[in-house]
Write an enzyme that holds these catalytic residues in place. Structure first.
Site: not given
Ligand code: NAD
Length: 301
Positions: A169, A238
């Site tokens: 990744k 990150k």
């Molecule tokens: P985001 O910030 O939109 O969502 C994260 C969620 O986790 C939020 O709803 C938050 O309230 C919740 N959260 C945080 N800490 C928590 C805890 N301790 N307990 C319970 N819930 C908790 O982030 P995202 O964009 O959905 O990304 C999530 C992951 O996916 C990341 O690792 C990111 O790098 C990866 N990712 C994101 C994308 C993208 O396009 N957004 C694409 C590929 C991978």
């Protein structure tokens, strides 16, 4: 199959919704109550903590925004590790191989299998179920959850070694991060010389410079200046930092990666962690004294 899902954000919410639509019974948790409520309205069952999720489901998926969040949710107090029913923890987040190995080791002490399963393809891919899903961990557990993961995207088994899905990744996201800033520099150069950025993007997408930034991000979020692609600058930085750490831990010094890393540090300093990562063009525009986009000019037919 009963599935637990923790972290219902930009990526987690559409993935969880697809699992419900595919007929799975979902037990969900997030720090934000409104995120849980939205899924309960679609048929999910609410859980009060990661432990509560892991008391009720054998397979627990997580999509969390930081290494610390994955560590706490998986192994902290009231975490998945304390659950009575859980057999496997599938981390869809990007946490890097070192954190994945650490979580793997802690969960193994309680006979819980950890599977890396980072995803690529953005919010659009999560909504359509077309993500690239990079899985590492025990093959038998991968086989057991294949029908679940197939709902969110195309599956790739990277290997049994813990953390290898994360390495895959990071290689992917290094290229995505590079495409975003390199395309920004190319377009800013053209605009400074008087070229139309919309024409430039059309030419690049018909030529050999085409990449994910020119194909998807510029037409959707940069040229219209909406900066709303759905991936936060903080998350991109990150991933770039994790990639540089990964290279260092392998004894590698990579010149392009270091330059890309410096650029993204400028983006997070100037635009903030919450900005959309397509804002990466703004510091480059500012340094050049130009603004890209907002034009409707098209290439001559
Ligand atoms: P985001 O910030 O939109 O969502 C994260 C969620 O986790 C939020 O709803 C938050 O309230 C919740 N959260 C945080 N800490 C928590 C805890 N301790 N307990 C319970 N819930 C908790 O982030 P995202 O964009 O959905 O990304 C999530 C992951 O996916 C990341 O690792 C990111 O790098 C990866 N990712 C994101 C994308 C993208 O396009 N957004 C694409 C590929 C991978």
């Amino acid at each position: 199959m009963d599935i637990g899902f923790i972290g219902l954000g930009k990526m987690g919410f559409p993935m969880a919704r697809r699992l419900i639509e595919a007929g799975h019974r979902l037990v969900v948790h997030d720090q934000r109550k409104e995120a849980i409520d939205k899924l309960v309205a679609l048929g999910a069952v609410a859980a009060s903590s990661p432990k509560d999720v892991a008391d009720r489901a054998e397979t627990v998926l997580a999509s969390l925004p930081s290494l610390q969040a994955s560590l706490e949710v998986a192994t902290g107090a009231d975490g998945v590790i304390e659950g009575a029913r859980v057999k496997r923890f599938v981390d869809l987040s990007t946490v890097g191989s070192q954190m994945a190995v650490r979580i793997h080791g802690l969960l193994a002490k309680r006979n819980i299998v950890q599977l890396d399963s980072p995803v690529s393809g953005g919010v659009g891919g999560a909504e359509k179920g077309t993500l690239a899903v990079m899985v590492s961990g025990p093959r038998a557990d991968f086989e057991a959850i294949k029908p679940v993961l197939a709902v969110i995207g195309k599956l790739f088994f990277i290997g049994e070694k813990p953390g290898s899905g994360q390495t895959m990744k990071l290689a992917n996201n290094f290229l995505s991060a590079t495409a975003m800033v390199a395309t920004s520099e190319a377009i800013v150069m053209g605009v400074k010389a008087g070229l139309d950025p919309a024409v430039m993007i059309e030419v690049i997408n018909a030529g050999s410079g085409m990449n994910t930034a020119s194909r998807d991000k510029f037409p959707r979020s940069v040229l219209p200046r909406s900066f709303d692609f759905g991936f936060a600058t903080g998350l991109m930085v990150k991933d770039v930092r994790l990639c540089l750490d990964e290279m260092k831990s392998l004894g590698l010094s990579m010149e392009v990666a270091e330059a890309v890393g410096r650029l993204w540090e400028t983006v997070i300093r100037d635009m903030g962690a919450e900005s959309d990562f397509t804002s990466a063009i703004k510091p480059i525009e500012q340094a050049a004294g130009v603004v890209v986009g907002g034009t409707t000019a098209r290439a001559a037919e």
